[in-house]
Structure formats: C-alpha cells, structure tokens
Design a protein around this motif. Structure first.
Motif, PDB file in Angstrom:
ATOM      1  N   SER A  23      13.769   1.818  10.605  1.00 22.88           N
ATOM      2  CA  SER A  23      12.357   2.192  10.629  1.00 22.88           C
ATOM      3  C   SER A  23      11.813   2.185  12.045  1.00 22.88           C
ATOM      4  CB  SER A  23      11.561   1.238   9.752  1.00 22.88           C
ATOM      5  OG  SER A  23      10.196   1.387   9.985  1.00 22.88           O
ATOM      6  N   PHE A  24      12.302   1.238  12.868  1.00 14.02           N
ATOM      7  CA  PHE A  24      11.849   1.239  14.262  1.00 14.02           C
ATOM      8  C   PHE A  24      12.407   2.433  15.021  1.00 14.02           C
ATOM      9  CE2 PHE A  24      12.657   0.035  18.677  1.00 14.02           C
ATOM     10  CZ  PHE A  24      11.347  -0.003  19.095  1.00 14.02           C
ATOM     11  N   VAL A  78      15.510  -2.022  11.354  1.00 12.39           N
ATOM     12  CA  VAL A  78      15.939  -1.388  12.610  1.00 12.39           C
ATOM     13  C   VAL A  78      15.806   0.128  12.509  1.00 12.39           C
ATOM     14  CG1 VAL A  78      17.873  -1.095  14.175  1.00 12.39           C
ATOM     15  CG2 VAL A  78      17.456  -3.292  13.134  1.00 12.39           C
ATOM     16  N   GLU A 125      10.581   5.530  14.000  1.00 16.64           N
ATOM     17  CA  GLU A 125       9.143   5.381  14.218  1.00 16.64           C
ATOM     18  C   GLU A 125       8.346   5.795  12.987  1.00 16.64           C
ATOM     19  OE1 GLU A 125       8.162   7.421  17.710  1.00 16.64           O
ATOM     20  OE2 GLU A 125       9.071   5.934  19.037  1.00 16.64           O
ATOM     21  N   SER A 126       8.792   5.319  11.823  1.00 13.13           N
ATOM     22  CA  SER A 126       8.132   5.641  10.567  1.00 13.13           C
ATOM     23  C   SER A 126       7.924   4.352   9.792  1.00 13.13           C
ATOM     24  CB  SER A 126       9.007   6.602   9.754  1.00 13.13           C
ATOM     25  OG  SER A 126       8.745   6.439   8.386  1.00 13.13           O
ATOM     26  N   VAL A 127       6.754   4.210   9.167  1.00 15.59           N
ATOM     27  CA  VAL A 127       6.408   2.946   8.520  1.00 15.59           C
ATOM     28  C   VAL A 127       7.006   2.859   7.120  1.00 15.59           C
ATOM     29  CG1 VAL A 127       4.457   1.397   8.133  1.00 15.59           C
ATOM     30  CG2 VAL A 127       4.297   3.148   9.834  1.00 15.59           C
TER      31      VAL A 127
END
Lengths: 115, 76
Positions: B40-41, B38, B44-46
C-alpha cells in the motif's frame, strides 16, 4: 544542518528493515522448532513485533495522514489481539491432547484440570 | 516476504496436528498483512490498508473460533 524529515526517513527505514527481518526470523522459527508451543512462541512474539515495526515505519514515513493512521491502527490491533489468540490456541491444544516435545522437563498445566 | 510465506505453507501442509495448522494460518495472515502494508505504501493507495485491517480482524476471529471448537466441541 540535517532536518527533521531526514531523521524521520532514516528512522523509518531502520524500522522497516528490522520489522521485515523479524517477520522472516519468526517464520524461520515456524519451520525449525519442534513443538506446537515453541512455534506459537516464535510466531506470536517475533512476528507481531515485526508487523508492528513495519506499520510504525509506514506511520513515520507518511505522517499522520489517512494511510499512517490506518497503519498504526493495524499495528496496535495486532499487538492487542495476537496474545489473546495465542493464549486461546495454546490452551485448546493442551486440552486437545497435543504432547510436548521430548526435551521438555516440566508440564505444570496438566495438573490443574482433569482430562 | 515470499521467503517468509514458504515455511507457513510447509507447516500448513505437513503439520502433525490441527493446532499446528492453525498457528501456521495465523502466522501466514500476519505475513500477508505486513506485505499489504508495504504494498500500500509503494502503490500510494489507502485501499490496501483497509484490506489488511479487515484481514487481521477476520484472522483473529477465525483463530478464536477454531480454538473454542477444539477446546469444547461447540463454537458458541
């Protein structure tokens, strides 16, 4: 006319809420249930389904990009390895000599090996 | 998610037997992996996704190792 993106967004939100709720319920069972094996049930089934729901929600939200593919990889990995780990820790606990709770009525596994 | 961490920590500290603590550690890793997804979403980073993948692999290997140690007394 509703587009496909709107439908995917709604589905993603539903999966996210259901997944987080299932993870919370699994950890609630970890504190409530009386036995190692019951706790193993609740964490490995409800928790794994909840985590898979969260990862599926991220895949539906961002599509097949790098993040979505990694998310669904984590979800499938958890779905694959959590039953194996749960089986191994349950067998080790039973052979280690952890007793069942008082409400248990049958224990068939203790006849199949000698302690 | 913080509300889901709290029972794990309680069970790790209080848990009567060693398998209890192992189960609680596995569950806590599961919660942390979901939280990292969550997060990471949101960011907005992988990279946090890589952290979550490695953490789940390490948790699986650690659980299998501890259960083999409890079962037979040796790891390998």
């Amino acid at each position: 006319m509703i587009g496909i993106g709107f439908v995917l967004d709604i589905l993603s939100n539903i999966f996210l809420i259901v997944g987080l709720f299932f993870v919370f319920l699994g950890m609630l069972g970890l504190i409530r249930l009386p036995d190692v094996y019951n706790r193993l049930h609740t964490t490995t089934k409800i928790g794994t389904l909840g985590a898979f729901g969260v990862m599926l929600s991220i895949l539906l939200k961002v599509g097949f990009s790098a993040m979505g593919l990694k998310a669904i990889t984590i979800g499938l990995f958890l779905l694959l390895t959590a039953p194996v780990a749960a089986h191994m820790i349950a067998r080790a606990a039973h052979r280690h000599g952890v007793d069942l709770c008082d409400e248990s009525i049958i224990d068939e596994y203790c006849d199949s090996y000698d302690k | 998610m913080v509300f889901s961490i709290i029972p794990c920590v309680y069970r790790i500290i209080k848990g009567p037997t060693i398998p209890d603590r192992v189960v609680a550690l596995d569950a806590m890793t599961l919660v942390i992996v979901a939280t990292l997804g969550v997060y990471s979403f949101i960011q907005e980073s992988v990279f946090f996704m890589d952290v979550a993948l490695v953490l789940s692999i390490i948790a699986f290997v650690g659980t299998v190792t501890i259960s083999k140690y409890l079962d037979e007394g040796v790891v390998f």
